[in-house]
Design a protein around this motif. Sequence first.
Motif, PDB file in Angstrom:
ATOM      1  N   GLU A 199       4.343  -2.487 -11.979  1.00 36.56           N
ATOM      2  CA  GLU A 199       2.959  -2.181 -11.055  1.00 36.56           C
ATOM      3  C   GLU A 199       2.392  -3.348 -10.075  1.00 36.56           C
ATOM      4  OE1 GLU A 199      -1.213  -0.240 -11.711  1.00 36.56           O
ATOM      5  OE2 GLU A 199       0.429  -0.370 -13.215  1.00 36.56           O
ATOM      6  N   ALA A 200       2.689  -4.692 -10.712  1.00 42.71           N
ATOM      7  CA  ALA A 200       2.344  -5.898 -10.142  1.00 42.71           C
ATOM      8  C   ALA A 200       2.863  -6.162  -9.053  1.00 42.71           C
ATOM      9  CB  ALA A 200       2.309  -6.965 -11.049  1.00 42.71           C
ATOM     10  N   GLN A 201       4.224  -6.095  -9.032  1.00 42.49           N
ATOM     11  CA  GLN A 201       5.223  -6.073  -7.853  1.00 42.49           C
ATOM     12  C   GLN A 201       4.813  -5.208  -6.892  1.00 42.49           C
ATOM     13  OE1 GLN A 201       9.115  -6.588  -9.385  1.00 42.49           O
ATOM     14  NE2 GLN A 201       8.689  -8.770  -9.789  1.00 42.49           N
ATOM     15  N   GLU A 202       4.614  -3.851  -7.178  1.00 42.92           N
ATOM     16  CA  GLU A 202       4.066  -3.001  -6.083  1.00 42.92           C
ATOM     17  C   GLU A 202       2.675  -3.262  -5.329  1.00 42.92           C
ATOM     18  OE1 GLU A 202       4.466   0.608  -3.961  1.00 42.92           O
ATOM     19  OE2 GLU A 202       5.663  -0.892  -4.861  1.00 42.92           O
ATOM     20  N   MET A 203       1.899  -3.706  -6.208  1.00 37.07           N
ATOM     21  CA  MET A 203       0.625  -4.099  -5.855  1.00 37.07           C
ATOM     22  C   MET A 203       0.734  -5.467  -4.613  1.00 37.07           C
ATOM     23  SD  MET A 203      -1.626  -4.192  -9.355  1.00 37.07           S
ATOM     24  CE  MET A 203      -2.997  -5.077  -8.667  1.00 37.07           C
ATOM     25  N   VAL A 204       1.741  -6.245  -5.199  1.00 37.74           N
ATOM     26  CA  VAL A 204       2.174  -7.358  -3.922  1.00 37.74           C
ATOM     27  C   VAL A 204       2.789  -6.558  -2.758  1.00 37.74           C
ATOM     28  CG1 VAL A 204       3.816  -9.153  -3.410  1.00 37.74           C
ATOM     29  CG2 VAL A 204       2.257  -9.145  -5.927  1.00 37.74           C
ATOM     30  N   ARG A 205       3.467  -5.657  -2.809  1.00 34.65           N
ATOM     31  CA  ARG A 205       4.122  -5.028  -1.755  1.00 34.65           C
ATOM     32  C   ARG A 205       3.126  -4.370  -0.975  1.00 34.65           C
ATOM     33  NH1 ARG A 205       5.780  -0.395   0.459  1.00 34.65           N
ATOM     34  NH2 ARG A 205       4.799   0.820  -1.203  1.00 34.65           N
ATOM     35  N   VAL A 206       2.251  -3.502  -1.505  1.00 35.18           N
ATOM     36  CA  VAL A 206       1.093  -2.985  -0.609  1.00 35.18           C
ATOM     37  C   VAL A 206       0.229  -3.886  -0.097  1.00 35.18           C
ATOM     38  CG1 VAL A 206       1.420  -0.789  -1.879  1.00 35.18           C
ATOM     39  CG2 VAL A 206      -0.480  -2.210  -2.345  1.00 35.18           C
ATOM     40  N   LEU A 207      -0.027  -5.088  -0.472  1.00 36.40           N
ATOM     41  CA  LEU A 207      -1.033  -5.882  -0.100  1.00 36.40           C
ATOM     42  C   LEU A 207      -0.622  -6.664   1.279  1.00 36.40           C
ATOM     43  CD1 LEU A 207      -2.204  -7.666  -3.384  1.00 36.40           C
ATOM     44  CD2 LEU A 207      -3.897  -6.778  -1.725  1.00 36.40           C
ATOM     45  N   PRO A 208      -1.261  -6.646   2.355  1.00 40.66           N
ATOM     46  CA  PRO A 208      -0.736  -7.159   3.393  1.00 40.66           C
ATOM     47  C   PRO A 208      -0.298  -8.615   3.399  1.00 40.66           C
ATOM     48  CG  PRO A 208      -2.861  -5.963   4.048  1.00 40.66           C
ATOM     49  CD  PRO A 208      -2.596  -6.125   2.535  1.00 40.66           C
ATOM     50  N   ARG A 209      -1.032  -9.299   2.533  1.00 45.49           N
ATOM     51  CA  ARG A 209      -0.589 -10.864   2.444  1.00 45.49           C
ATOM     52  C   ARG A 209      -0.417 -11.218   0.910  1.00 45.49           C
ATOM     53  NH1 ARG A 209      -4.302 -14.123   6.462  1.00 45.49           N
ATOM     54  NH2 ARG A 209      -2.912 -15.795   5.924  1.00 45.49           N
ATOM     55  N   GLY A 210       0.232 -10.436   0.100  1.00 49.69           N
ATOM     56  CA  GLY A 210       0.421 -10.437  -1.408  1.00 49.69           C
ATOM     57  C   GLY A 210       1.593 -11.424  -1.860  1.00 49.69           C
ATOM     58  N   GLU A 211       1.088 -12.202  -3.019  1.00 51.17           N
ATOM     59  CA  GLU A 211       2.137 -12.918  -3.410  1.00 51.17           C
ATOM     60  C   GLU A 211       1.910 -12.697  -5.201  1.00 51.17           C
ATOM     61  OE1 GLU A 211       1.517 -17.182  -2.580  1.00 51.17           O
ATOM     62  OE2 GLU A 211       0.704 -16.396  -0.582  1.00 51.17           O
ATOM     63  N   TYR A 212       3.034 -13.069  -5.875  1.00 50.96           N
ATOM     64  CA  TYR A 212       3.204 -12.643  -7.271  1.00 50.96           C
ATOM     65  C   TYR A 212       3.216 -13.942  -7.907  1.00 50.96           C
ATOM     66  CZ  TYR A 212       5.168 -10.744 -11.327  1.00 50.96           C
ATOM     67  OH  TYR A 212       5.400 -10.386 -12.607  1.00 50.96           O
ATOM     68  N   ALA A 213       2.675 -14.036  -9.340  1.00 51.04           N
ATOM     69  CA  ALA A 213       2.853 -14.923 -10.259  1.00 51.04           C
ATOM     70  C   ALA A 213       2.809 -14.452 -11.609  1.00 51.04           C
ATOM     71  CB  ALA A 213       2.079 -16.154 -10.098  1.00 51.04           C
ATOM     72  N   TRP A 244      -5.320   1.831  -4.903  1.00 53.18           N
ATOM     73  CA  TRP A 244      -4.144   1.214  -4.286  1.00 53.18           C
ATOM     74  C   TRP A 244      -4.647   1.278  -2.688  1.00 53.18           C
ATOM     75  CZ3 TRP A 244      -0.005  -0.817  -6.218  1.00 53.18           C
ATOM     76  CH2 TRP A 244       0.320  -0.002  -7.529  1.00 53.18           C
ATOM     77  N   GLU A 245      -5.285   2.467  -2.328  1.00 53.84           N
ATOM     78  CA  GLU A 245      -5.932   2.277  -0.864  1.00 53.84           C
ATOM     79  C   GLU A 245      -6.700   0.979  -0.359  1.00 53.84           C
ATOM     80  OE1 GLU A 245      -8.394   5.022   2.471  1.00 53.84           O
ATOM     81  OE2 GLU A 245      -7.815   5.840   0.491  1.00 53.84           O
ATOM     82  N   GLU A 246      -7.642   0.686  -1.593  1.00 53.59           N
ATOM     83  CA  GLU A 246      -8.380  -0.357  -1.296  1.00 53.59           C
ATOM     84  C   GLU A 246      -7.577  -1.864  -1.121  1.00 53.59           C
ATOM     85  OE1 GLU A 246     -12.079   1.184  -3.816  1.00 53.59           O
ATOM     86  OE2 GLU A 246     -10.167   1.164  -4.520  1.00 53.59           O
ATOM     87  N   LEU A 247      -6.468  -1.921  -1.759  1.00 55.25           N
ATOM     88  CA  LEU A 247      -5.533  -2.943  -2.020  1.00 55.25           C
ATOM     89  C   LEU A 247      -5.093  -3.314  -0.312  1.00 55.25           C
ATOM     90  CD1 LEU A 247      -3.320  -2.984  -5.100  1.00 55.25           C
ATOM     91  CD2 LEU A 247      -5.182  -4.718  -4.605  1.00 55.25           C
ATOM     92  N   THR A 248      -4.537  -2.168   0.335  1.00 53.40           N
ATOM     93  CA  THR A 248      -4.141  -2.212   1.579  1.00 53.40           C
ATOM     94  C   THR A 248      -5.007  -2.682   2.627  1.00 53.40           C
ATOM     95  OG1 THR A 248      -4.720   0.047   2.197  1.00 53.40           O
ATOM     96  CG2 THR A 248      -2.520  -0.187   0.906  1.00 53.40           C
ATOM     97  N   GLN A 249      -6.380  -2.693   2.176  1.00 50.14           N
ATOM     98  CA  GLN A 249      -7.304  -2.972   3.032  1.00 50.14           C
ATOM     99  C   GLN A 249      -7.721  -4.481   3.099  1.00 50.14           C
ATOM    100  OE1 GLN A 249     -10.835  -0.296   2.460  1.00 50.14           O
ATOM    101  NE2 GLN A 249      -9.302   1.306   2.942  1.00 50.14           N
ATOM    102  N   VAL A 250      -6.984  -5.264   2.177  1.00 49.34           N
ATOM    103  CA  VAL A 250      -7.519  -6.815   1.576  1.00 49.34           C
ATOM    104  C   VAL A 250      -6.548  -7.421   2.903  1.00 49.34           C
ATOM    105  CG1 VAL A 250      -7.044  -8.432   0.107  1.00 49.34           C
ATOM    106  CG2 VAL A 250      -7.955  -6.146  -0.565  1.00 49.34           C
ATOM    107  N   ARG A 251      -7.229  -8.041   3.845  1.00 51.03           N
ATOM    108  CA  ARG A 251      -6.573  -8.853   4.652  1.00 51.03           C
ATOM    109  C   ARG A 251      -6.298 -10.425   4.480  1.00 51.03           C
ATOM    110  NH1 ARG A 251      -3.927  -5.134   6.872  1.00 51.03           N
ATOM    111  NH2 ARG A 251      -5.194  -3.097   7.486  1.00 51.03           N
ATOM    112  N   CYS A 252      -6.942 -10.959   3.492  1.00 48.66           N
ATOM    113  CA  CYS A 252      -6.814 -12.332   3.063  1.00 48.66           C
ATOM    114  C   CYS A 252      -5.603 -12.496   2.123  1.00 48.66           C
ATOM    115  CB  CYS A 252      -8.053 -12.881   2.342  1.00 48.66           C
ATOM    116  SG  CYS A 252      -8.384 -12.300   0.801  1.00 48.66           S
ATOM    117  N   PRO A 253      -5.070 -13.717   2.300  1.00 46.17           N
ATOM    118  CA  PRO A 253      -4.038 -14.062   1.159  1.00 46.17           C
ATOM    119  C   PRO A 253      -4.354 -13.748  -0.189  1.00 46.17           C
ATOM    120  CG  PRO A 253      -4.339 -15.741   2.700  1.00 46.17           C
ATOM    121  CD  PRO A 253      -5.480 -14.918   2.975  1.00 46.17           C
TER     122      PRO A 253
END
Length: 323
Positions: A278-292, A254-263
């Motif tokens: 879990e997928a939606q939580e990943m999107v939430r912690v990503l600074p510029r996350g989207e879901y599909a 999870w911590e590495e996801l928070t460090q991803v700055r690109c879309p």
Amino acid sequence: MARRIDVTGAGGVRLAAWEFGDPPKKDPADDRSEAMIPAQSAGGTAGETGGEPSGENGAGTGPPSPERTTGVLLLHGLMGRASHWASTARWLSERHRAVALDQRGHGQSEKPPKAAFTREAYVEDAEAALEQLGLGPAVLVGHAMGALTAWQLAAKRPDLVSGLIICDMRASALGAASQREWADWFESWPAPFATLADVRKWFGEDDPWVERPNPARGEFYAEVMQESPDGWRPVFEPEQMLKSRETWVYDAHWEELTQVRCPTLVVRGLDGELGRAEAQEMVRVLPRGEYAEVAHAGHLVHYDQPEGWRTAIEPFLDGVLAR
């Protein structure tokens, strides 16, 4: 057409990268000869069926194609290979420079017995591929293990990554029980298989891990088999796959996801291994996350439902390129 380009990865391991679409225009003064390779199977030896796409076997890296200035690097999952991305890569190559990498221990890349199969090695390999191929800043598209490699590289080298697509990979730790299950699963394989038809049937119907018949799964595993004197066996060493896997199953990411700055787009199959919560939580912690999500798809989203997969990722890719 797919052109093979050799890349030197971490520790000097030779990696096979495959560029899809027309090869870069040649300088008339360049008199290097390029050997044509035949259509090959997953094992890469003449006379087998299916597997690696045919095309030019280009030595060295060569300049990027001027017609495709946006680079896309595709990273397969554990036990996979570059050819599993063929449909996606050919579609992408209409507008982008699409390259799929056989990661260490997989496909036609080297499988040294004493090579490192750590997370660091896989990430450094992808980093080397981007730099040696002149792809960066590129969009990284990863499935399962390849997705983890992609987001770890995006966190490490934001200058090399302009966008990221994560396909059916969990950020949570899976634990020791999961690793034991995988070891038992490898032991259950009735290898060697007498024919490729037997491979397709076992992995598509008879494998205890199959909840319902899945012909696409059978085809997926047929691509990673090669013919040996006693029958068909995987192109990879199961021990190396378990070694690769143990470097991520005990840890969360999870911590590495928070460090991803690109879309970043997180994609899951409705019947895949990555749950919706879990997928939606990943999107939430990503600074510029989207879901599909892709209907009627399991873990092998891009392979199982290629049209649904393309529909899911195309708006994201268009948005990244418009930025």
